[in-house]
Design a protein around this motif. Structure first.
Motif, short mmCIF file in Angstrom:
data_model
loop_
_atom_site.label_atom_id
_atom_site.label_comp_id
_atom_site.label_asym_id
_atom_site.label_seq_id
_atom_site.Cartn_x
_atom_site.Cartn_y
_atom_site.Cartn_z
N VAL A 179 0.66 -1.28 -0.18
CA VAL A 179 0.45 -0.06 0.01
C VAL A 179 1.13 1.21 -0.14
O VAL A 179 0.23 2.47 0.07
N THR A 180 1.38 1.29 0.40
CA THR A 180 3.11 2.12 0.48
C THR A 180 3.94 2.47 -0.59
O THR A 180 4.52 3.02 -1.19
N ARG A 181 4.16 1.55 -1.33
CA ARG A 181 4.82 1.43 -2.62
C ARG A 181 6.37 1.40 -2.21
O ARG A 181 6.45 2.02 -2.98
N ALA A 182 6.58 1.13 -1.16
CA ALA A 182 8.22 0.97 -0.77
C ALA A 182 8.06 -0.31 0.40
O ALA A 182 7.94 -1.21 0.65
N ARG A 183 9.08 -0.46 0.30
CA ARG A 183 9.96 -1.43 1.13
C ARG A 183 9.86 -1.00 2.56
O ARG A 183 11.14 -0.61 2.94
N LEU A 184 9.34 -0.67 3.36
CA LEU A 184 9.02 -0.96 4.62
C LEU A 184 9.90 -1.64 5.51
O LEU A 184 10.44 -1.65 6.57
N PHE A 185 10.21 -3.12 5.21
CA PHE A 185 9.88 -3.97 6.49
C PHE A 185 10.44 -5.28 5.28
O PHE A 185 10.06 -5.39 3.72
N ASP A 186 11.95 -5.72 5.67
CA ASP A 186 12.36 -6.94 4.78
C ASP A 186 12.12 -8.14 5.89
O ASP A 186 11.93 -7.45 7.38
N TRP A 187 11.91 -9.04 5.55
CA TRP A 187 11.94 -10.42 6.17
C TRP A 187 12.16 -11.54 6.15
O TRP A 187 12.01 -11.64 4.59
N GLN A 188 12.94 -12.65 7.09
CA GLN A 188 12.83 -13.72 6.71
C GLN A 188 12.35 -14.78 7.63
O GLN A 188 12.75 -14.68 8.59
N ILE A 189 12.77 -16.39 7.30
CA ILE A 189 12.52 -16.85 8.02
C ILE A 189 13.34 -18.22 8.51
O ILE A 189 14.21 -18.67 7.34
N LEU A 190 13.76 -18.64 9.41
CA LEU A 190 14.90 -19.60 10.00
C LEU A 190 13.90 -20.21 10.90
O LEU A 190 13.05 -20.68 11.30
N THR A 191 15.10 -21.17 10.95
CA THR A 191 14.20 -22.51 12.14
C THR A 191 16.21 -22.57 12.82
O THR A 191 17.23 -22.18 12.23
N LEU A 192 16.25 -23.72 13.71
CA LEU A 192 17.85 -23.20 14.49
C LEU A 192 18.03 -23.83 13.45
O LEU A 192 19.92 -23.60 13.39
N THR A 193 18.08 -24.91 12.82
CA THR A 193 18.77 -26.02 11.81
C THR A 193 19.30 -25.82 10.30
O THR A 193 20.35 -26.04 9.73
N GLY A 194 18.09 -24.90 10.13
CA GLY A 194 17.52 -24.19 8.85
C GLY A 194 16.78 -25.23 7.34
O GLY A 194 17.38 -25.72 6.54
N GLY A 195 16.41 -26.69 8.20
CA GLY A 195 16.25 -27.38 7.83
C GLY A 195 14.43 -27.34 8.06
O GLY A 195 14.46 -25.88 8.52
N ALA A 196 13.83 -27.54 6.41
CA ALA A 196 12.09 -27.21 6.73
C ALA A 196 11.27 -27.57 7.92
O ALA A 196 11.56 -27.88 8.59
N ALA A 197 10.64 -26.37 8.60
CA ALA A 197 9.63 -26.33 9.16
C ALA A 197 8.18 -26.93 8.87
O ALA A 197 7.74 -26.60 8.50
N ARG A 198 7.66 -28.08 10.05
CA ARG A 198 6.54 -28.78 9.84
C ARG A 198 5.56 -27.29 10.13
O ARG A 198 5.38 -27.98 11.28
N SER A 199 3.95 -27.41 9.94
CA SER A 199 3.08 -26.47 10.97
C SER A 199 2.38 -27.65 11.62
O SER A 199 2.67 -28.52 11.27
N SER A 200 1.86 -26.86 12.55
CA SER A 200 0.67 -28.21 12.95
C SER A 200 -0.48 -28.75 12.35
O SER A 200 -0.83 -29.96 12.72
#
Length: 314
Positions: free
Chosen positions: A41-62
């Motif tokens: 909506v702001t047409r700007a890069r306000l936020f950058d994000w990354q997803i991590l796990t302890l080992t770098g392997g895939a995480a499985r949701s509930s």
């Protein structure tokens, strides 16, 4: 405290999400989607994000969905926020390696955020000592019995120093709206709320942070095509215009007229981007007496005429 309507855009706010197996999909979505929407909506890069796990392997949701992370927690660079998200099996995740990894990672984040049962893991790592905190209400009693040096409260979101704790998925959406307002201003928050229909009165007697402001915003949203005079909006909200003005400046950081104009122009921009309606029709639908009037207003807000904005988007 008076909110700010807009805030200058600097470097993106850097956010890392640490996922543990059987995390809540809804909790993660309620964090990520508002950030994505704020950038949109702001047409700007306000936020950058990354997803991590302890080992770098895939995480499985509930619910069994696998998420491939960007990397392992050990590779975390300095960031503004580190979100710790666990839901089920939090006691199984409470291991000595996990505690060491959380302590090391916490030194790289300006603010540490615990989501759902994430605060349990933070407390086990010694990161909540002497602090007030909340977490999913189903495990609060057990948390209080184990972590005697943390004051646990039955709240949705608690901020205590550089630590934020959040009770669950719906509370996460509230937290992200506050975070967007903190970093981008209330104008961006209102636009994101509009995308998710968040913060609107959905039931009689629904609790709202400022009843007068919410009532007035509802009138503004309902009268975009034929704008009401501000005095009429104040009457429908049950107050005098000067009272409404004071509430708007305190809650949103801008007077009612500025907010109303912002909402109408945001709607015009959405119609430009998502429809083939002519400029004259968009002007009518957003309460402007002519295409020229809409063009003037859009130049002031977006720095370009409607036709140029549409061309650039496509």
């Amino acid at each position: 405290m008076m909110q700010k309507w807009t805030k200058p855009q600097g470097t993106p706010t850097r956010i890392a999400f640490l996922l543990f197996d059987r995390f809540s999909n809804l909790c993660l979505a309620n964090c990520l989607e508002p950030l994505r929407a704020a950038n949109t909506v702001t047409r700007a890069r306000l936020f950058d994000w990354q997803i991590l796990t302890l080992t770098g392997g895939a995480a499985r949701s509930s619910s069994g969905m696998q998420v491939l992370p960007h990397g392992a927690l050990a590779g975390l660079a300095a960031c503004d926020y580190l979100f710790v998200l666990s839901s089920y099996d939090h006691e199984l995740h409470d291991t000595a390696p996990a505690r060491r990894a959380l302590r090391a990672a916490s030194a790289k984040a300006r603010t540490l955020v615990g989501m759902d049962t994430g605060p349990w893991l933070m407390a086990a790592a010694g990161l909540l000592e002497g602090r007030r905190a909340t977490l999913h209400w189903d495990v609060q009693d057990a948390f209080a019995e184990r972590f005697l040096d943390t004051e646990v409260l039955r709240s949705r979101v608690i901020r205590h120093g550089p630590v934020i704790t959040c009770a669950g998925a719906m509370s996460a959406l509230d937290l992200m709206m506050d975070l967007i307002a903190d970093h981008a201003g209330m104008a961006a928050r209102l636009d994101v709320e509009d995308q998710f229909m968040h913060g609107r009165d959905t039931a009689p007697g629904a609790a709202q942070p400022d009843t007068l402001v919410r009532a007035a915003l509802a009138q503004m949203r309902a009268h975009v095509e034929r704008p009401l005079p501000l005095a009429a909006i104040a009457r429908r909200a049950g107050c005098q215009l000067r009272t409404l003005d004071r509430h708007f400046r305190l809650a949103l950081g801008a007077p009612p007229g500025t907010v109303y104009r912002h909402m109408r122009l945001s709607e015009a921009r959405k119609l430009l981007d998502s429809t083939d309606l002519g400029i004259a029709e968009i002007a009518v639908r957003c309460g402007y007496e002519s295409p020229a009037a809409l063009a003037r207003a859009m130049r002031l807000r977006y720095g370009a005429a409607p036709t140029a904005l549409r061309a650039a988007n496509r």
